[in-house]
Design an enzyme around this catalytic site. Structure first.
Site, PDB file in Angstrom:
ATOM      1  N   PHE A 148       0.849  -1.197   0.000  1.00 43.45           N
ATOM      2  CA  PHE A 148       0.000   0.000   0.000  1.00 43.45           C
ATOM      3  C   PHE A 148       0.891   1.257   0.000  1.00 43.45           C
ATOM      4  O   PHE A 148       1.911   1.279   0.680  1.00 43.45           O
ATOM      5  CB  PHE A 148      -0.869  -0.053   1.267  1.00 43.45           C
ATOM      6  CG  PHE A 148      -2.046   0.861   1.257  1.00 43.45           C
ATOM      7  CD1 PHE A 148      -3.203   0.516   0.576  1.00 43.45           C
ATOM      8  CD2 PHE A 148      -2.006   2.066   1.942  1.00 43.45           C
ATOM      9  CE1 PHE A 148      -4.307   1.361   0.582  1.00 43.45           C
ATOM     10  CE2 PHE A 148      -3.100   2.914   1.945  1.00 43.45           C
ATOM     11  CZ  PHE A 148      -4.255   2.553   1.261  1.00 43.45           C
ATOM     12  N   ASP A 208       1.007  -5.600   7.972  1.00 41.45           N
ATOM     13  CA  ASP A 208      -0.110  -4.654   7.909  1.00 41.45           C
ATOM     14  C   ASP A 208      -1.382  -5.466   7.649  1.00 41.45           C
ATOM     15  O   ASP A 208      -1.529  -6.093   6.599  1.00 41.45           O
ATOM     16  CB  ASP A 208       0.127  -3.629   6.790  1.00 41.45           C
ATOM     17  CG  ASP A 208      -0.917  -2.508   6.826  1.00 41.45           C
ATOM     18  OD1 ASP A 208      -2.037  -2.761   7.313  1.00 41.45           O
ATOM     19  OD2 ASP A 208      -0.614  -1.396   6.365  1.00 41.45           O
ATOM     20  N   TYR A 253     -11.391   1.195  10.432  1.00 41.24           N
ATOM     21  CA  TYR A 253     -12.550   1.799   9.755  1.00 41.24           C
ATOM     22  C   TYR A 253     -13.011   0.976   8.562  1.00 41.24           C
ATOM     23  O   TYR A 253     -13.996   1.314   7.933  1.00 41.24           O
ATOM     24  CB  TYR A 253     -12.254   3.242   9.327  1.00 41.24           C
ATOM     25  CG  TYR A 253     -10.935   3.454   8.610  1.00 41.24           C
ATOM     26  CD1 TYR A 253     -10.805   3.116   7.278  1.00 41.24           C
ATOM     27  CD2 TYR A 253      -9.846   3.987   9.274  1.00 41.24           C
ATOM     28  CE1 TYR A 253      -9.601   3.289   6.623  1.00 41.24           C
ATOM     29  CE2 TYR A 253      -8.631   4.165   8.631  1.00 41.24           C
ATOM     30  CZ  TYR A 253      -8.513   3.813   7.297  1.00 41.24           C
ATOM     31  OH  TYR A 253      -7.317   3.978   6.653  1.00 41.24           O
ATOM     32  N   LYS A 254     -12.280  -0.103   8.238  1.00 39.49           N
ATOM     33  CA  LYS A 254     -12.709  -0.972   7.132  1.00 39.49           C
ATOM     34  C   LYS A 254     -13.684  -2.007   7.708  1.00 39.49           C
ATOM     35  O   LYS A 254     -14.794  -1.651   8.081  1.00 39.49           O
ATOM     36  CB  LYS A 254     -11.481  -1.569   6.444  1.00 39.49           C
ATOM     37  CG  LYS A 254     -10.675  -0.471   5.729  1.00 39.49           C
ATOM     38  CD  LYS A 254      -9.335  -0.890   5.186  1.00 39.49           C
ATOM     39  CE  LYS A 254      -8.660   0.300   4.502  1.00 39.49           C
ATOM     40  NZ  LYS A 254      -7.221   0.144   4.345  1.00 39.49           N
ATOM     41  N   ARG A 266     -13.035  -2.883  -7.380  1.00 36.85           N
ATOM     42  CA  ARG A 266     -12.819  -3.703  -6.195  1.00 36.85           C
ATOM     43  C   ARG A 266     -14.157  -3.864  -5.488  1.00 36.85           C
ATOM     44  O   ARG A 266     -14.831  -2.872  -5.199  1.00 36.85           O
ATOM     45  CB  ARG A 266     -11.814  -2.977  -5.305  1.00 36.85           C
ATOM     46  CG  ARG A 266     -11.119  -3.859  -4.329  1.00 36.85           C
ATOM     47  CD  ARG A 266      -9.975  -3.132  -3.691  1.00 36.85           C
ATOM     48  NE  ARG A 266     -10.434  -1.933  -2.994  1.00 36.85           N
ATOM     49  CZ  ARG A 266      -9.697  -1.265  -2.123  1.00 36.85           C
ATOM     50  NH1 ARG A 266      -8.478  -1.660  -1.848  1.00 36.85           N
ATOM     51  NH2 ARG A 266     -10.156  -0.196  -1.533  1.00 36.85           N
TER      52      ARG A 266
HETATM   53  C1  LIG Z   1      -6.337   1.287   4.560  1.00 35.74           C
HETATM   54  C2  LIG Z   1      -4.891   0.998   4.644  1.00 35.74           C
HETATM   55  C3  LIG Z   1      -3.996   1.890   5.255  1.00 35.74           C
HETATM   56  C4  LIG Z   1      -4.491   3.216   5.748  1.00 35.74           C
HETATM   57  O1  LIG Z   1      -3.575   3.905   6.544  1.00 35.74           O
HETATM   58  P1  LIG Z   1      -4.091   5.192   7.352  1.00 35.74           P
HETATM   59  O2  LIG Z   1      -2.916   5.658   8.085  1.00 35.74           O
HETATM   60  O3  LIG Z   1      -5.232   4.746   8.210  1.00 35.74           O
HETATM   61  O4  LIG Z   1      -4.580   6.187   6.349  1.00 35.74           O
HETATM   62  C5  LIG Z   1      -2.663   1.524   5.348  1.00 35.74           C
HETATM   63  N1  LIG Z   1      -2.217   0.352   4.860  1.00 35.74           N
HETATM   64  C6  LIG Z   1      -3.055  -0.533   4.252  1.00 35.74           C
HETATM   65  C7  LIG Z   1      -2.524  -1.830   3.750  1.00 35.74           C
HETATM   66  C8  LIG Z   1      -4.406  -0.225   4.130  1.00 35.74           C
HETATM   67  O5  LIG Z   1      -5.231  -1.081   3.527  1.00 35.74           O
END
Ligand SMILES: *Cc1c(COP(=O)(O)O)cnc(C)c1O
Length: 415
Positions: free
Chosen positions: A126, A203, A226-227, A375
């Site tokens: 990501f 992660d 939040y997901k 997605r």
């Molecule tokens: C959603 C997501 C994030 C989001 O990071 P934030 O700091 O909450 O914006 C980071 N890494 C992955 C793999 C994600 O899916």
């Protein structure tokens, strides 16, 4: 009615988790929401709890509320760890964002052994993860060793093996690949990293609350709430440290919430024992109570039941894509074997961005990821099989009629 739609209705009728749909707020019953992997729906209990929190706790208790609020990063972390990560108490805290937590844990891991400074990650990780790891390596006077990942297949064990060596401090990867849903083989990569003397940091943002993960071989983890955890936009993230490891690490963003004696107002910083040392400053209490409710709702549903339904939903979706969309140039870009697939399915098509806009116009909410991917994340807590059926029927109709071509091909700011 088609046989496939009847099957969806039969699957919904037999679904043990069906009553949980009544426990989230649904303002428009016609919306087929397939973006629970980006922002989960609002639980009814969370709406009520936030109202009470605002009126009675913030409004009424004022500063005295801190006598309880102060425990929330650790207590919500324990509940999340037990229900969704399968770990014991005292290993998880809820604080900050994924980005900040990743920075704290990665830099702490890289500084643990001065002889090792290299961070291994992959080119499909990501974006925020890659940005953080680049800066962590820069601060440590080193480099990120980026391994190549096929964006459909997910991270390659052979590529990770080839990147390992005596200079590697940390291997940091995502468990569920955001662009394909491919799952990384955690235990195998942990074993290779440990043989080379490196730590691992996972992660779990696209897994937690939907895909079980076995952390028994891992060292460190972060993830968002939040997901699939339904904590709400910007809800605080979590971080996890394997028992015994925290004492070997220093928080590179130390603060009074992570000190051993927060209210002694000591001149010198002494880190709190265990994972609590990774707390930094004052946590967002309204976000923490929302995470607490989100975790409790998932705990009621049970992670193994959620995973079983998620596999059934995504398998059904793949079946419809093959039956209806393959002839229209849509390719399933996620692993077909559900054991290797997380909670979302990715469909590739050259006009994916226009198709995503057309789906939104038809009250189907997907999301879009570059370069040409739709997605679909049917969160098992509240998504029905018939929602998946009807969403895919809309997509087929758009492709048959070409109705999506009325939308601009140029991307919007938020996709
Ligand atoms: C959603 C997501 C994030 C989001 O990071 P934030 O700091 O909450 O914006 C980071 N890494 C992955 C793999 C994600 O899916």
């Amino acid at each position: 009615m088609t046989d496939l739609r009847q099957r969806a209705l039969d699957l919904d009728a037999a679904d043990e988790l069906a009553p949980f749909r009544g426990r989230v707020v649904i303002t428009d019953p016609d919306v087929r929401y397939l973006d629970g992997n980006s922002l989960g729906r609002l639980p009814v209990a969370t709406r009520d709890r936030l109202r009470t929190f605002v009126d009675e706790e913030w409004g009424g208790d004022l500063v005295e509320g801190w006598s309880r609020w102060i425990e929330l990063p650790a207590s919500v972390g324990d509940e999340l760890g037990a229900a969704l990560l399968g770990v014991g108490t005292g290993q998880t805290v809820v604080c900050d964002s994924v980005t900040v937590n990743l920075h704290k844990l990665a830099l702490a891991a890289v500084r643990r052994d001065p002889a090792r400074t290299v961070v291994v990650t992959d080119d499909d990780n990501f974006p925020t993860d890659r940005f953080v790891l680049e800066e962590v390596a820069r601060l440590a006077g080193s480099e990120v060793r980026v391994v190549h990942t096929d964006i459909d297949e997910g991270v390659s064990v052979d590529a990770v093996r080839a990147a390992l060596g005596p200079d590697v401090a940390l291997v940091s990867l995502s468990h569920t690949a955001y662009r394909s849903g491919a799952l990384a083989p955690v235990a195998e990569i942990d074993r290779l990293a440990h043989e080379a003397g490196a730590l691992t940091l996972w992660d779990l943002s696209h897994s937690v609350g939907s895909v079980p993960v076995d952390l028994s071989t891992a060292d460190l983890a972060v993830g968002c709430t939040y997901k699939y955890v339904n904590g709400g936009p910007g809800a605080p993230a979590f971080l996890w440290v394997r028992p015994g490891l925290a004492e070997e690490l220093r928080n590179p963003v130390p603060g009074w919430f992570g000190s051993a004696s927060q209210f002694a107002m000591d001149a010198a910083y002494t880190p709190a024992p265990g994972v609590r040392r990774f707390l930094t400053g004052t946590p967002p209490v309204s976000g923490l109570v929302a995470v607490e409710e989100g975790v409790r709702l998932l705990a009621d549903a049970g992670l193994s039941r959620l995973r079983a339904k998620s596999v059934a939903l995504t398998s059904y979706l793949v079946e419809l894509a093959d039956a209806w969309l393959a002839d229209h140039g849509v390719r399933v870009a996620s692993p077909r074997d559900p054991v290797r697939r997380g909670g979302h399915v990715v469909l590739e098509h050259p006009e994916a961005w226009q198709l995503a806009q057309e789906l939104r116009a038809r009250k189907v909410l997907p999301d879009f990821r570059e370069p040409d991917r739709i997605r679909l994340g049917p969160a098992p807590l509240y998504t029905r099989f018939v929602d998946v059926h009807d969403a895919m029927a809309e997509l087929r109709d758009a492709l048959v009629t070409g109705s999506h071509l009325r939308h601009p091909a140029a991307r919007a700011v938020v996709t």
